[in-house]
Design an enzyme around this catalytic site. Sequence first.
Site, PDB file in Angstrom:
ATOM      1  CB  CYS A   1      -9.076  -2.790 -15.330  1.00 35.44           C
ATOM      2  SG  CYS A   1      -9.902  -3.564 -14.876  1.00 35.44           S
TER       3      CYS A   1
ATOM      4  CD  GLU B   1     -11.080  -9.203 -10.429  1.00 33.37           C
ATOM      5  OE1 GLU B   1     -10.286  -9.057 -10.398  1.00 33.37           O
ATOM      6  OE2 GLU B   1     -12.096  -9.625 -10.223  1.00 33.37           O
TER       7      GLU B   1
ATOM      8  CG  HIS C   1      -2.301   0.323   0.926  1.00 30.46           C
ATOM      9  ND1 HIS C   1      -3.510  -0.164   0.448  1.00 30.46           N
ATOM     10  CD2 HIS C   1      -2.054   2.011   0.675  1.00 30.46           C
ATOM     11  CE1 HIS C   1      -4.293   0.293   0.989  1.00 30.46           C
ATOM     12  NE2 HIS C   1      -3.847   2.324   0.696  1.00 30.46           N
TER      13      HIS C   1
ATOM     14  NE  ARG D   1      -3.400  -7.108  -6.232  1.00 30.82           N
ATOM     15  CZ  ARG D   1      -4.244  -6.627  -6.170  1.00 30.82           C
ATOM     16  NH1 ARG D   1      -5.574  -7.395  -6.608  1.00 30.82           N
ATOM     17  NH2 ARG D   1      -4.815  -5.149  -6.489  1.00 30.82           N
TER      18      ARG D   1
ATOM     19  CG  ASN E   1      -3.523  -5.252 -11.013  1.00 29.43           C
ATOM     20  OD1 ASN E   1      -2.997  -5.268 -11.693  1.00 29.43           O
ATOM     21  ND2 ASN E   1      -4.327  -4.824  -9.935  1.00 29.43           N
ATOM     22  CG  ASP E   2      -7.484  -9.664  -8.296  1.00 27.74           C
ATOM     23  OD1 ASP E   2      -6.981 -10.151  -6.868  1.00 27.74           O
ATOM     24  OD2 ASP E   2      -8.147  -8.850  -7.510  1.00 27.74           O
TER      25      ASP E   2
ATOM     26  NE  ARG F   1      -9.275  -1.409  -8.591  1.00 27.41           N
ATOM     27  CZ  ARG F   1      -8.268  -0.959  -9.371  1.00 27.41           C
ATOM     28  NH1 ARG F   1      -8.175   0.205  -8.860  1.00 27.41           N
ATOM     29  NH2 ARG F   1      -7.185  -1.766  -9.506  1.00 27.41           N
TER      30      ARG F   1
ATOM     31  NE  ARG G   1     -13.602  -3.429  -8.666  1.00 31.58           N
ATOM     32  CZ  ARG G   1     -12.397  -4.183  -8.517  1.00 31.58           C
ATOM     33  NH1 ARG G   1     -11.329  -4.522  -9.244  1.00 31.58           N
ATOM     34  NH2 ARG G   1     -12.108  -3.128  -7.470  1.00 31.58           N
TER      35      ARG G   1
HETATM   36  C1  PEP Z   1      -7.509  -6.373 -10.967  1.00 29.06           C
HETATM   37  O1  PEP Z   1      -7.372  -7.376 -10.087  1.00 29.06           O
HETATM   38  O2  PEP Z   1      -6.387  -6.350 -12.307  1.00 29.06           O
HETATM   39  C2  PEP Z   1      -8.300  -5.027 -10.755  1.00 29.06           C
HETATM   40  C3  PEP Z   1      -8.288  -4.722 -11.631  1.00 29.06           C
HETATM   41  O3  PEP Z   1      -8.749  -5.227  -9.997  1.00 29.06           O
HETATM   42  P1  PEP Z   1      -8.199  -5.401  -8.427  1.00 29.06           P
HETATM   43  O4  PEP Z   1      -6.730  -4.414  -8.172  1.00 29.06           O
HETATM   44  O5  PEP Z   1      -9.011  -4.032  -7.894  1.00 29.06           O
HETATM   45  O6  PEP Z   1      -8.418  -6.196  -7.719  1.00 29.06           O
HETATM   46 MG    MG Z   2      -8.991  -7.486  -8.854  1.00 31.91          MG
END
Ligand code: PEP
Ligand code: MG
Length: 592
Positions: free
Chosen positions: A522, A451, A208, A485, A474-475, A315, A351
């Site tokens: 995204c 994801e 963070h 992550r 990301n996920d 988000r 979302r």
């Molecule tokens: C992702 O997982 O790539 C995503 C955009 O969602 P978040 O980072 O909010 O989990």
């Molecule tokens: Mg995600």
Amino acid sequence: MPAPPSRPGSGTPARTASGALLLAGHGASRGNALGRARVRLPHALEVAEQRIPPARIDAELARLHVAVDAARAEMHDLRQRLHGALNQEVGEFLDLHALLLDDPELLFGLDELIRSGPYSAGYALRVQRDRLAKVFDGMDDAYLKSRMDDLDHVIGRIHAFLQKRPPDVKGMAGEILVCDNIAPSELAQLQAHGVVGIVTAGGSALSHSAILARSLHLPLIVNVPNVLQKVADGDVLIIDGSDGTVTINPQAPDLRGYRVRLREHAREQRELGRLRTKPTRTRDNVDIALLANAESSEDVTQAHALGAHGLGLYRTEFLFLQRNELPDEQEQFETYRDAALGMSGRPVTIRTLDLGADKADRTGLTLSNEENPALGLRGVRLSLARPKVADTQLRAILRASAYGRLRILIPMVSTREEILAVRRRLHKQAALLRAEGYEVAEHIPFGAMIEVPAAAIALESFIDLVDFLSIGTNDLVQYLLAADRNNEAVGELYSPLHPAVVRLLAHILRTGQAYDIPVAVCGEIAGDPLMTRLLLALGLTEFSLHPGTLLEVRRAIRDSDLSVLQAMAPKLLQARDRRGIERWIEKAGIDR
Ligand code: PEP
Ligand code: MG
């Protein structure tokens, strides 16, 4: 957030050409800084046992209370000075620190120690700190355990005021803080006091703090082994957040190099500024859509100003964090409506709630006792388990749809049933709202985040239910590679450059094309200019990214020739390891 520069360092001390000591770590937030080092050794409240005469007890209690009030006022003052995204990101931590400062367990315990010892306030603070540390140590929950850092921070502030030491952030203008680790709340405070960069011995580029440093444009280098031993207070440092290096006591050629880099950076910013009004079009005239990821109204304003084609990811969970009660329908409606109005007719993708895992709230919605929260009740799973909360959110989105081009995106989908269940709820709420006399758009495009690997692999089994898809890399990367992550220990494994990730992305994009369903990315990689050509080669035509790197990605797209990249794509898909994919990227000629 802007993507992290990701060149791992070796940690082995080396020397610059002029002989200055050069340390390497991970660049977690880009940018260069030159400043004097302020070394802060790991926190230890070393206060010797000190008893006081009984006659001094009242005075000592008063001294403690003045210090606690001063720490509270400092926290409050900082909260007032935070704006926009920063307020959201850091506010949560400041609120937690403010709660700790009001915690009866902490405060009564201190009073009691001063009275019964009778101890000096400083020593009472140390005894109380050590007692609480034992309690935290005995906790099984890793998240709660890590809250000891917050407690240490708060106790450290009270102690500083007790000693009438000015807060150690004061007088730090132009300094680079060198420490073992940094809390997000502290980061904002440091920047407010003029700190120009931070180097930490530990930490992760996905933490963070790192995300926050990037949004503050504050250079941050993490994971520099031995930095606390090699750097002394007052040393002059040059830090480079792009390659993760720290130059200690630079010589004339190093300083010259630094000034050259600064000039280059300023020139680059000027050049980038010219792209604000330019189309996002490849050299061979293919238009690419650049949408923005947003979490706040400031992000929406920035996205609009930079000419984003819309919002590809709003988000909504940020509306649910840092508070004890859920936002009601009206509050949510106004937020989504304002996002739609803010983008003046461009598509805005809302979302639905993605709470859970590392985004835990205080409203009691998320479970706090999950053994493995990343694999637990998060995203759409949580929404379906809390149907009233889901319906309130859907109603708010539906009502906002009368004010712009809203789209709905569902996070963490893994089954066809989840999509059907949300669609049923959506249609029911739309009918109810219309019956109540609300205006609701005729058609609100409905999309799923891809994801979870299962959703990616079985895409064809539910693609008929959606109007668009958005890949959350990301996920997807963490679930596909079984690499958390947020865990620096597996940071090397967590890489979008694994052949499995590249092949799965290609599969999702190809499936979308075959069914004529638009697919966006995204996740953070969409905002990393190093990844732009790889994504174009795989057939991506819609990027959704934090506004912070929108212009850099626009430039990378404008410098690319799509037909050349697509001709190179088979080689990319044949790569057998990360190095092979890196070589492909080098060959594709990325300009940073
Ligand atoms: C992702 O997982 O790539 C995503 C955009 O969602 P978040 O980072 O909010 O989990
Ligand atoms: Mg995600």
